[in-house]
Design a protein around this motif. Structure first.
Motif, mmCIF file in Angstrom:
data_model
loop_
_atom_site.group_PDB
_atom_site.id
_atom_site.type_symbol
_atom_site.label_atom_id
_atom_site.label_comp_id
_atom_site.label_asym_id
_atom_site.label_seq_id
_atom_site.Cartn_x
_atom_site.Cartn_y
_atom_site.Cartn_z
ATOM 1 N N GLN A 117 30.123 50.755 42.896
ATOM 2 C CA GLN A 117 30.782 50.372 41.879
ATOM 3 C C GLN A 117 31.149 48.774 42.859
ATOM 4 O O GLN A 117 32.142 49.136 43.721
ATOM 5 C CB GLN A 117 31.399 51.610 41.943
ATOM 6 C CG GLN A 117 33.136 50.676 40.671
ATOM 7 C CD GLN A 117 32.521 50.739 39.328
ATOM 8 O OE1 GLN A 117 32.017 50.982 38.797
ATOM 9 N NE2 GLN A 117 33.103 49.497 38.510
ATOM 10 N N VAL A 118 31.775 48.004 42.192
ATOM 11 C CA VAL A 118 32.144 47.027 42.708
ATOM 12 C C VAL A 118 33.632 46.698 41.612
ATOM 13 O O VAL A 118 33.205 46.653 40.166
ATOM 14 C CB VAL A 118 31.644 45.987 42.352
ATOM 15 C CG1 VAL A 118 32.373 44.187 42.482
ATOM 16 C CG2 VAL A 118 30.528 45.760 43.562
ATOM 17 N N THR A 119 34.451 46.684 41.906
ATOM 18 C CA THR A 119 36.091 46.353 40.957
ATOM 19 C C THR A 119 36.724 45.058 41.263
ATOM 20 O O THR A 119 37.237 45.325 42.452
ATOM 21 C CB THR A 119 36.424 47.839 40.544
ATOM 22 O OG1 THR A 119 35.615 48.773 40.174
ATOM 23 C CG2 THR A 119 38.228 47.271 40.024
ATOM 24 N N VAL A 120 37.155 44.464 40.375
ATOM 25 C CA VAL A 120 37.634 42.997 40.550
ATOM 26 C C VAL A 120 39.155 43.304 40.067
ATOM 27 O O VAL A 120 38.576 43.650 38.733
ATOM 28 C CB VAL A 120 37.018 41.537 40.334
ATOM 29 C CG1 VAL A 120 37.234 40.655 40.699
ATOM 30 C CG2 VAL A 120 35.522 41.867 41.187
ATOM 31 N N SER A 121 40.204 42.684 40.532
ATOM 32 C CA SER A 121 41.767 43.184 39.965
ATOM 33 C C SER A 121 41.597 42.176 39.257
ATOM 34 O O SER A 121 41.481 41.057 40.295
ATOM 35 C CB SER A 121 42.606 44.236 40.594
ATOM 36 O OG SER A 121 42.889 43.436 41.559
ATOM 37 N N SER A 122 42.672 41.639 38.416
ATOM 38 C CA SER A 122 43.076 40.351 37.943
ATOM 39 C C SER A 122 44.670 40.066 38.997
ATOM 40 O O SER A 122 45.122 40.939 39.285
ATOM 41 C CB SER A 122 43.517 40.379 36.719
ATOM 42 O OG SER A 122 44.091 40.945 36.184
#
Length: 122
Positions: A117-122
């Motif tokens: 899983q790759v999660t990119v937060s803004s």
């Protein structure tokens, strides 16, 4: 037969970087072309990047060109995906896959990892 295990995923802020690794078992890794795909929640699996068995040829989806780099180390049976300038829309489960043909279609790949899983937060 090839078994693939991805690692390196995680949570990162927009603009950040991650490097994914895919370790392969088996003596025939160097004979396979390798690909990275991703699947966001509720969406179809999509092509990200591919590399030829020798490492001499690479291919990228337009959405990641200039930001992601695929590479491989046949001595270590590992393929990498360096991801820079990450965006929230890069959030997905990332999979590596092996194929005797180099292609963007998931159906061309015979072996798959379990995903990271790759999660990119803004």
């Amino acid at each position: 037969q090839v078994q693939l295990v991805e690692s390196g995923g995680g949570l990162v802020q927009a603009g950040g970087s991650l490097r994914l690794s895919c370790a392969a078992s088996g003596r025939t890794f160097s004979s396979y072309n390798m690909g990275w795909f991703r699947q966001a929640q509720g969406k179809e699996r999509e092509f990200v990047a591919a590399i030829s068995w020798s490492g001499h040829s690479t291919y990228y989806a337009d959405s990641v060109k200039g930001r992601f780099t695929i590479s491989r180390d046949n001595a270590k049976n590992t393929v990498y995906l360096q991801m820079n300038s990450l965006k929230p829309e890069d959030t997905a489960v990332y999979y590596c896959a092996a194929s005797h043909t180099i292609a963007a279609q998931p159906t061309s790949y015979s072996y798959w990892g379990q995903g990271t899983q790759v999660t990119v937060s803004s």
